[in-house]
Design a protein around this motif. Structure first.
Motif, mmCIF file in Angstrom:
data_model
loop_
_atom_site.group_PDB
_atom_site.id
_atom_site.type_symbol
_atom_site.label_atom_id
_atom_site.label_comp_id
_atom_site.label_asym_id
_atom_site.label_seq_id
_atom_site.Cartn_x
_atom_site.Cartn_y
_atom_site.Cartn_z
ATOM 1 N N GLN B 69 -25.921 -17.658 27.920
ATOM 2 C CA GLN B 69 -25.028 -18.628 27.307
ATOM 3 C C GLN B 69 -24.898 -19.823 28.252
ATOM 4 O O GLN B 69 -24.015 -19.872 29.104
ATOM 5 C CB GLN B 69 -23.664 -17.984 26.997
ATOM 6 C CG GLN B 69 -23.169 -18.253 25.584
ATOM 7 C CD GLN B 69 -23.156 -19.745 25.208
ATOM 8 O OE1 GLN B 69 -23.158 -20.631 26.040
ATOM 9 N NE2 GLN B 69 -23.158 -20.023 23.913
ATOM 10 N N PHE B 71 -23.997 -22.880 27.664
ATOM 11 C CA PHE B 71 -22.797 -23.725 27.512
ATOM 12 C C PHE B 71 -21.596 -23.134 28.252
ATOM 13 O O PHE B 71 -20.759 -23.877 28.781
ATOM 14 C CB PHE B 71 -22.443 -23.963 26.040
ATOM 15 C CG PHE B 71 -22.931 -25.292 25.542
ATOM 16 C CD1 PHE B 71 -22.457 -26.473 26.078
ATOM 17 C CD2 PHE B 71 -23.896 -25.361 24.552
ATOM 18 C CE1 PHE B 71 -22.921 -27.696 25.642
ATOM 19 C CE2 PHE B 71 -24.372 -26.586 24.108
ATOM 20 C CZ PHE B 71 -23.881 -27.755 24.650
ATOM 21 N N ILE B 72 -21.513 -21.810 28.303
ATOM 22 C CA ILE B 72 -20.452 -21.208 29.122
ATOM 23 C C ILE B 72 -20.722 -21.516 30.589
ATOM 24 O O ILE B 72 -19.805 -21.865 31.344
ATOM 25 C CB ILE B 72 -20.355 -19.688 28.868
ATOM 26 C CG1 ILE B 72 -19.800 -19.436 27.453
ATOM 27 C CG2 ILE B 72 -19.458 -19.031 29.922
ATOM 28 C CD1 ILE B 72 -19.553 -17.974 27.129
ATOM 29 N N SER B 75 -19.564 -24.982 31.197
ATOM 30 C CA SER B 75 -18.104 -24.974 31.282
ATOM 31 C C SER B 75 -17.652 -24.427 32.637
ATOM 32 O O SER B 75 -16.715 -24.947 33.255
ATOM 33 C CB SER B 75 -17.537 -24.130 30.134
ATOM 34 O OG SER B 75 -16.165 -23.888 30.316
ATOM 35 N N SER B 81 -13.775 -23.570 32.542
ATOM 36 C CA SER B 81 -13.492 -22.159 32.273
ATOM 37 C C SER B 81 -12.318 -21.705 33.133
ATOM 38 O O SER B 81 -11.391 -21.037 32.656
ATOM 39 C CB SER B 81 -14.719 -21.305 32.569
ATOM 40 O OG SER B 81 -15.857 -21.805 31.901
ATOM 41 N N ARG B 82 -12.361 -22.077 34.413
ATOM 42 C CA ARG B 82 -11.278 -21.666 35.293
ATOM 43 C C ARG B 82 -9.958 -22.289 34.864
ATOM 44 O O ARG B 82 -8.902 -21.640 34.902
ATOM 45 C CB ARG B 82 -11.599 -22.046 36.741
ATOM 46 C CG ARG B 82 -10.506 -21.647 37.733
ATOM 47 C CD ARG B 82 -10.274 -20.127 37.739
ATOM 48 N NE ARG B 82 -9.080 -19.735 38.469
ATOM 49 C CZ ARG B 82 -9.050 -19.443 39.764
ATOM 50 N NH1 ARG B 82 -10.152 -19.477 40.475
ATOM 51 N NH2 ARG B 82 -7.920 -19.095 40.337
ATOM 52 N N VAL B 84 -8.996 -23.159 31.815
ATOM 53 C CA VAL B 84 -8.504 -22.455 30.624
ATOM 54 C C VAL B 84 -7.944 -21.094 31.029
ATOM 55 O O VAL B 84 -6.891 -20.647 30.552
ATOM 56 C CB VAL B 84 -9.636 -22.305 29.578
ATOM 57 C CG1 VAL B 84 -9.206 -21.410 28.417
ATOM 58 C CG2 VAL B 84 -10.047 -23.676 29.051
ATOM 59 N N ARG B 291 -10.146 -13.911 25.069
ATOM 60 C CA ARG B 291 -10.926 -13.679 26.273
ATOM 61 C C ARG B 291 -11.640 -14.962 26.666
ATOM 62 O O ARG B 291 -12.262 -15.600 25.829
ATOM 63 C CB ARG B 291 -11.938 -12.591 25.894
ATOM 64 C CG ARG B 291 -12.765 -12.057 26.991
ATOM 65 C CD ARG B 291 -13.676 -10.986 26.427
ATOM 66 N NE ARG B 291 -12.943 -9.768 26.081
ATOM 67 C CZ ARG B 291 -13.511 -8.725 25.475
ATOM 68 N NH1 ARG B 291 -14.785 -8.776 25.113
ATOM 69 N NH2 ARG B 291 -12.812 -7.649 25.201
ATOM 70 N N VAL B 292 -11.546 -15.364 27.933
ATOM 71 C CA VAL B 292 -12.255 -16.558 28.383
ATOM 72 C C VAL B 292 -13.688 -16.175 28.729
ATOM 73 O O VAL B 292 -14.035 -15.957 29.869
ATOM 74 C CB VAL B 292 -11.555 -17.210 29.596
ATOM 75 C CG1 VAL B 292 -12.256 -18.512 29.965
ATOM 76 C CG2 VAL B 292 -10.105 -17.483 29.275
ATOM 77 N N GLY B 293 -14.513 -16.084 27.727
ATOM 78 C CA GLY B 293 -15.896 -15.659 27.916
ATOM 79 C C GLY B 293 -16.328 -14.905 26.692
ATOM 80 O O GLY B 293 -15.549 -14.711 25.769
ATOM 81 N N ALA B 294 -17.583 -14.503 26.678
ATOM 82 C CA ALA B 294 -18.078 -13.817 25.496
ATOM 83 C C ALA B 294 -19.436 -13.206 25.748
ATOM 84 O O ALA B 294 -20.175 -13.647 26.615
ATOM 85 C CB ALA B 294 -18.197 -14.785 24.337
ATOM 86 N N MET B 299 -22.623 -15.265 20.403
ATOM 87 C CA MET B 299 -22.348 -16.699 20.379
ATOM 88 C C MET B 299 -23.453 -17.504 19.726
ATOM 89 O O MET B 299 -23.366 -18.720 19.646
ATOM 90 C CB MET B 299 -22.186 -17.206 21.813
ATOM 91 C CG MET B 299 -21.087 -16.544 22.588
ATOM 92 S SD MET B 299 -19.492 -16.991 21.935
ATOM 93 C CE MET B 299 -19.528 -18.741 22.269
#
Lengths: 304, 304
Positions: B69, B71-72, B75, B81-82, B84, B291-294, B299
């Motif tokens: 992923q 794009f994650i 981020s 990400s951190r 969020v 959840r911050v992630g996936a 996705m």
């Protein structure tokens, strides 16, 4: 790394980019981080919303093909393309120069060349014929001979060649040249307004916003001549019902035209015509004349 | 549509989204437009820079696969990400609850289940063995029996199972459960710090910023139990040289650990061990615990 809170994480991210050798990249990315983080803080972005955003951007990227640039489309519907356009315009266009508009995702390099008076409607010939004529001059009205005028548009059903049939066959696009007096004479069929591509993630996004997703009918124009700033613009048909609510914010009043019969100087009396005189701005010293848009086939990453 | 200038195009774009039925989407997108346009105006974004941005985002989207992923990752390296994560944490975590960290791009659902004391290093067994033990309690210290603890990490060469060999074979990841007293006992090999994937557009971007692109060695942890907020965190090894410059901003002081011999209560005396007591926060009424992630495979857009 000190413990990070909702403010210090921004400073830490910018600090980690502080050694970027390219000063412009350093400046742009520091601003991007600040605005991105400010946005997330302002709306108190939730993990599931962040994830939806990641999934959306991923889908936009995956929808791109050599024939479709979904990220440019996203930029268009967010008003960003127009903003970049307006800023570029304000900086380099001479006051009397023709206003610019969006290149859009359907431009292609090396369109067929036509002689004056020939029609770009070679394969899709449905619809009402019309003539475009006028001059290309500098901002002071002096003729620009041998300027290249590239035009492209939808057919009478609202589709570009890339969307209809075989994408390898170019149609409803072509290049003309001005004569020694800077005059041009082009023929086409009347384009109609159309929806942006609604079968991808950006289309879904626009529907979620209850927007009509329509662009008013228009003919794209790109004019090039040595020593002048490349002119990327479009002529919009004033009788289109969406002339005041273009979903990509491309319309300017000075670019709205209406075909009519009996125009003075029209090269044909049997077809409705539009006269439009394009005025080019001189290229400033060192200016490269970057283009707000691109051929989608040039935008795909090289295979890994 | 009135003629748009560099300010009014922003208002026009927000106005065109004003009918968005979902009020939260309307709010988030209006803020996104404002910050995006403010960014472009602040740096006076040039057409060629805009195009470079489009090409970059396109490449990021095209680099995404069911196993990656990108794009994650983007981020993550932008600190978003951190951020969020920190905001989510500040809102729902009880003061005494364990701090959270990033889920990252390598989490996978349904990792193998292990009994207490078994090792998650099934295929890649190189490296120094270590034990993790401790308890899962609520924020007041009451044991949480039968909590599920999911851990995943790199092997001793710095690779996740998804990066090494057959991505269908899960390794160095597993699920354990706490006993009736909330105790757990896990075994693994010591992970090492690693570079984020540098073979894609985000890796190139990080190199352009002269960043090392390294993450300090860590073990990802996800703890779940009914009635409690899902805890997504990680334990960072304090002796890693990049412990203070994590390229994705994941480290918190309270999550730094150092394996050592002879710890009181350690289930084995022959291996270095880390004791970590996880404290779960109660789920607030109506909270879904996003959840911050996936899982990257979740996705990818559905095939068109």
């Amino acid at each position: 790394m000190a413990d990070l809170d909702r403010m210090s994480v921004t400073a830490e991210a910018i600090a980690q980019m502080a050694k970027t050798p390219d000063p412009r990249m350093r400046e742009v990315m520091a601003a991007a981080i600040r605005h991105l983080h400010d946005f997330a803080r302002e709306v108190d972005l939730k993990p599931d919303e962040w994830l939806a955003g990641i999934a959306f951007l991923t889908a936009v990227g995956q929808a791109c093909t050599p024939y479709r640039q979904e990220f440019i489309l996203l930029s268009d519907v967010l008003g960003l393309s127009r903003l970049v356009n307006v800023m570029h315009d304000a900086e380099g266009r001479e006051a009397a120069g023709t206003e610019t508009s969006l290149l859009g995702p359907f431009f292609r390099e090396k369109a067929p060349e036509f002689a004056p008076g020939e029609s770009i409607a070679v394969h899709s010939t449905d619809g009402e014929q019309m003539v475009l004529f006028g001059t290309v001059t500098d901002a002071d009205g002096r003729p620009v001979p041998d300027a290249e005028i590239d035009i492209w548009q939808t057919d009478a059903h609202g589709q570009y060649d890339l969307q209809a049939n075989d994408p390898e066959v170019m149609d409803l696009r072509g290049r003309y040249r001005t004569d020694a007096a800077g005059r041009y004479h082009m023929r086409t069929v009347k384009p109609i307004g159309y929806s942006i591509p609604m079968d991808g993630p950006v289309g879904k996004f626009v529907r979620q916003q209850d927007r009509h997703g329509m662009r008013p009918a228009h003919i794209h124009v790109l004019v090039q001549a040595p020593g002048y700033r490349e002119l990327v613009t479009a002529l919009y048909l004033g009788d289109d019902p969406n002339i005041d609510s273009d979903t990509v914010f491309g319309v300017s009043d000075s670019l709205v035209v209406t075909p009519s019969m009996g125009l003075p100087g029209a090269p044909r009396s049997d077809l409705p015509a539009v006269r439009y005189d394009f005025r080019l701005s001189r290229l400033a010293a060192g200016e490269t004349g970057g283009r707000v848009g691109a051929d989608p086939s040039q935008m795909m990453p090289a295979a890994q």
